[in-house]
Design an enzyme around this catalytic site. Structure first.
Site, PDB file in Angstrom:
ATOM      1  N   GLU A  67       0.133  -1.112   5.687  1.00  0.00           N
ATOM      2  CA  GLU A  67       1.072  -0.794   6.626  1.00  0.00           C
ATOM      3  C   GLU A  67       0.847   0.496   6.963  1.00  0.00           C
ATOM      4  O   GLU A  67       1.256   0.876   8.163  1.00  0.00           O
ATOM      5  CB  GLU A  67       2.576  -0.857   6.019  1.00  0.00           C
ATOM      6  CG  GLU A  67       3.650  -1.085   6.727  1.00  0.00           C
ATOM      7  CD  GLU A  67       4.332   0.313   6.983  1.00  0.00           C
ATOM      8  OE1 GLU A  67       5.130   0.612   7.910  1.00  0.00           O
ATOM      9  OE2 GLU A  67       4.053   1.051   6.125  1.00  0.00           O
ATOM     10  N   ASP A  86       0.722  -1.122   0.010  1.00  0.00           N
ATOM     11  CA  ASP A  86      -0.091  -0.044   0.016  1.00  0.00           C
ATOM     12  C   ASP A  86       0.892   1.235  -0.021  1.00  0.00           C
ATOM     13  O   ASP A  86       1.896   1.068   0.376  1.00  0.00           O
ATOM     14  CB  ASP A  86      -1.141  -0.059   1.088  1.00  0.00           C
ATOM     15  CG  ASP A  86      -0.212   0.110   2.484  1.00  0.00           C
ATOM     16  OD1 ASP A  86       0.930  -0.661   2.493  1.00  0.00           O
ATOM     17  OD2 ASP A  86      -0.396   0.814   3.506  1.00  0.00           O
TER      18      ASP A  86
HETATM   19 ZN   LIG Z   1       6.908   2.340   4.082  1.00  0.00          ZN
END
Ligand SMILES: [Zn+2]
Length: 422
Positions: free
Chosen positions: A184, A92
């Site tokens: 993340e 992401d």
């Molecule tokens: Zn990163």
């Protein structure tokens, strides 16, 4: 079955992945937080299968896992004994800047500032890494979006390594475990990772920036919420009755230490950071981040907040203030130190890639923070990018290639550490 072919260059991989919008979303109940992350996840799954990786899966939470089998021949002293090394990158991109319609530009940096568009300039004075890339190729966006080198550089580097290793069984290494994680950037990178399936004994995230920079220390982090209960009444009849929660909260905010804020600290200095406030006369809330490399510092920060809350309560009789704090993540240094080979192998590999390794504390967390807490020591490796999470993000092609070279050496160093040459 000896299969030899030219692997796809890491840069070309990166450019393909960077064009896919994988922005994650804060506050989403869904897992992954955005379905568009699955577009890249499916592509990576299919590419890993085509390369010949084993046990390739994409699970319902959006994690892509794969295995690269050991190549040590019968009779090799390290055969079956090299720890399973995990390599991790996140798919992401940050919600802090637009992530759709990324148009990467590759060019040779000739020096000076780089004007991407009106008002969006990569300044040489603010980017000391640029000087090291003079005469070399770099990648930027067009100034309207982030580039996504965080962390598609990491994804491309790991994929290139898989491509190289699976295409050349003569390269000796133990079993590798690959994980590409979603979300993340919204703090959930390892939340739904199936650790047992991942199966790594030690791991590395490829999610850092400048070439040669390695990280084994992150902040320890707590999140705090302060809630003020005031008393609301029609302003026309408020004299002596109203207790305005907004004003009470303001008294809390002005008491936060100015020399302990993100905007006044760097390096190893801790901070207390109010990042969200909302409210009205009756009730107002403030959310804060508590950060310190020393975990015991978080206890001191909680006490400081308690003192401030009590003092402000005394200033406003009738107001009630609640303070709540909970743990977010912990500095991974101690967990990593329990397996000294993890950092020794990485340092040696970085040196063999022609760089001087230097350890820098991260003023944030990584996927490695939780992995380490769960017993898989996981330092972080540079990927070559800079200025993450904004439209001036750029990538050093040399930095990315050096990162790939570091991993190439790393898998060999682990074999040597397991069965030292006499
Ligand atoms: Zn990163």
């Amino acid at each position: 079955m000896t299969r030899r072919r030219a692997p796809e260059p890491a840069l070309r991989r990166f450019l393909r992945y960077a064009r896919i919008d994988t922005q994650s979303r804060e506050g989403s109940e869904a897992v992954p937080s955005t379905t568009k992350q699955l577009v890249l996840a499916r592509l990576l799954r299919d590419e890993l299968k085509a390369l010949g990786a084993r046990a390739v899966t994409l699970d319902r939470h959006g994690y892509v896992l794969a295995r690269i089998p050991e190549t040590l021949p019968k009779g090799h002293p390290a055969r079956g004994r090299v720890p399973r090394v995990g390599l991790v990158a996140h798919m992401d991109t940050s919600p802090s800047a637009p992530g759709a319609g990324v148009r990467p530009r590759v060019f040779t940096y000739r020096g000076g500032d780089i004007r991407l568009r009106d008002g969006v300039v990569i300044r040489a004075s603010e980017n000391p890494e640029l000087a090291k890339n003079r005469g070399k190729r770099i990648v930027t966006g067009d100034g309207t979006t982030l580039l996504g080198a965080d962390d598609k550089a990491g994804v491309a580097i790991i994929m290139s390594l898989c491509d190289e290793l699976l295409g050349d069984p003569g390269r000796l290494h133990g079993e590798l475990r690959i994980a590409f994680t979603p979300d993340e950037e919204v703090g959930n990178g390892t939340r739904y990772l199936d650790l047992k399936r991942f199966g790594a004994e030690v791991a590395y995230t490829i999610d850092g920036d400048a070439a040669g920079e390695l990280n084994q220390e992150t902040f320890s982090a707590d999140a705090a919420t302060i809630t003020v209960h005031g008393r609301s009444i029609h302003p026309g009849q408020a004299k002596g009755v109203m207790i305005n929660a907004i004003k009470v909260l303001a008294d809390v905010v002005v008491r936060l230490p100015r020399d302990m804020a993100p905007e006044t600290t760097a390096g190893r200095e801790p901070f207390v950071h109010p990042h969200h406030a909302e409210g009205e006369e009756a009730e107002a809330t403030l959310q804060l981040l508590l950060r310190d490399f020393d975990t015991s510092g978080l206890t001191r920060q909680r006490r400081l907040l308690e003192r401030i809350v009590r003092e402000v309560e005394r200033l406003h009789p009738g107001a009630r203030i609640e303070l709540e704090a909970k743990a977010s993540y912990r500095n991974m240094r101690e967990g990593i130190a329990r397996e000294p080979r993890v950092t020794a192998a990485l340092e040696e590999a970085t040196r063999r890639a022609g760089l001087k390794p230097h350890w820098v504390p991260i003023r944030g967390g990584t996927d490695g923070s939780r992995l380490t807490a769960m017993g898989v020591p996981t330092p972080n490796v540079f990927g070559g990018g800079q200025n993450f999470h904004g439209p001036t993000e750029w990538l050093s092609v040399t930095g990315m290639e050096r990162s790939l070279a570091t991993l190439r050496h790393l898998v060999g160093v682990w074999v040597e550490l397991t069965a030292p040459r006499r």
